[in-house]
Design an enzyme around this catalytic site. Sequence first.
Site, PDB file in Angstrom:
ATOM      1  N   HIS A  27       0.859  -1.179   0.000  1.00 55.56           N
ATOM      2  CA  HIS A  27       0.000   0.000   0.000  1.00 55.56           C
ATOM      3  C   HIS A  27       0.897   1.232   0.000  1.00 55.56           C
ATOM      4  O   HIS A  27       2.127   1.132   0.031  1.00 55.56           O
ATOM      5  CB  HIS A  27      -0.948  -0.002   1.201  1.00 55.56           C
ATOM      6  CG  HIS A  27      -2.240  -0.716   0.949  1.00 55.56           C
ATOM      7  ND1 HIS A  27      -3.044  -0.449  -0.140  1.00 55.56           N
ATOM      8  CD2 HIS A  27      -2.882  -1.684   1.670  1.00 55.56           C
ATOM      9  CE1 HIS A  27      -4.112  -1.218  -0.096  1.00 55.56           C
ATOM     10  NE2 HIS A  27      -4.037  -1.986   0.982  1.00 55.56           N
TER      11      HIS A  27
ATOM     12  N   ASP B 219      -0.398   6.615  -4.321  1.00 55.01           N
ATOM     13  CA  ASP B 219      -1.660   6.313  -4.991  1.00 55.01           C
ATOM     14  C   ASP B 219      -2.060   7.447  -5.929  1.00 55.01           C
ATOM     15  O   ASP B 219      -2.426   7.217  -7.091  1.00 55.01           O
ATOM     16  CB  ASP B 219      -2.768   6.113  -3.959  1.00 55.01           C
ATOM     17  CG  ASP B 219      -2.635   4.810  -3.184  1.00 55.01           C
ATOM     18  OD1 ASP B 219      -1.704   4.041  -3.477  1.00 55.01           O
ATOM     19  OD2 ASP B 219      -3.456   4.569  -2.290  1.00 55.01           O
TER      20      ASP B 219
END
Length: 390
Positions: A138, A169
């Site tokens: 992540h 992201d």
Amino acid sequence: MDLSDYAVLDLTWLLPGPYGTMLLGDMGAEVVKIEEPTRGDYARWLEPEVEPTDSGALFHAVNRNKKSVTLDLKSDAGREAFLDLAAEADVIFEQFRPGVVDRLGIGYEDVREVNEEIVYCSLSGYGQDGPYSDRVGHDINYVGLAGLLRDTVSKDGEYPAVPAYQIGDKVGGMFCAFAIVSALLDREAGNGGQYLDVSMTDVVASLGTGQSWRAFMREELPEAERSPAGMNAPCYDVYETKDGEYVTIAAREEKFWEQLLEELGREDLSEYAFARGEDGEYARAELQSEFEKRTREEWEERLSDETMFAPVNRFHEVYEHPQIRAREMVREMDVGDGESFEYVGFPAKSSRGIEDMRSPAPEFGEHTEEVLSRVLSEERLAELREDDAV
């Protein structure tokens, strides 16, 4: 910035890919979001839910201007239907782990058999090759490996501080949008379609370009100058105000440093702009003592536009700030039944205008029949329904 002639098949979820495809949708592209029939994009089910819709706030935040089609890509019929759609599409944007689309039979080479002009973009944490390519991860993992986390430190400098935003992201999705538009331009020039492999870690590493010379020239630099964290100086830092808020000072150029000191009445600190060690600590302490005399709001009113000064806003204050409002970055989204909520608009202006809210985020599977009927007969659609593949 009109992409209305282009169709994008969106195989992404949560935040990275959907942010990128939202930007393409904002510029006019038809974005068809392909969702697994039994659960769809995970972001749909994350609280808080936006009434009266069936989805959560995160889903609405990054899925405007899209259509939703449910399709089971693990079934033969679903895969064939996807390839029929791909034959008519301009872009495929996928976010699976490396190798998954190939195992599903919808990878780049599979799609090229039906559409040689396709622009096919794969977004992943570490890229399609290399020793980390199969690792799960992540955002914090990507910014850690790319070095940003090590130099994003707490005020006392004792440990890496987790960024408030998912940087990898967001920039990963944004870079995909940039790469896709560039590839479409290349195709318009007659060079055909292409495959794009975008790693969120790579993009974050690219953000370090301005400081990368410190790594490449490491052995030639004094110890204190080897890390980007060593860039911090009295003239470039965060200071606390009387009310416990914070302000930023970025007076790195001499004229702005002198202007700041003049307005503070501290011309005696002129030689300390980039001071290190004890001298740097002394200058910071002196500046801190000045900023503690007034509140953040008072400093905003007092300091001029020539001081390289800005407030450190709390998150909720960002979208109320007069500069953000003046740029029309905060807009209103209609979600039906007379309900609406505010959203963050497209972050660029165009003399031709950008209609960044043609439709709110779609209901789950809302456009399945509409989109699939373009390429499938009613008989094939009925078979997909019978097999629970849509």
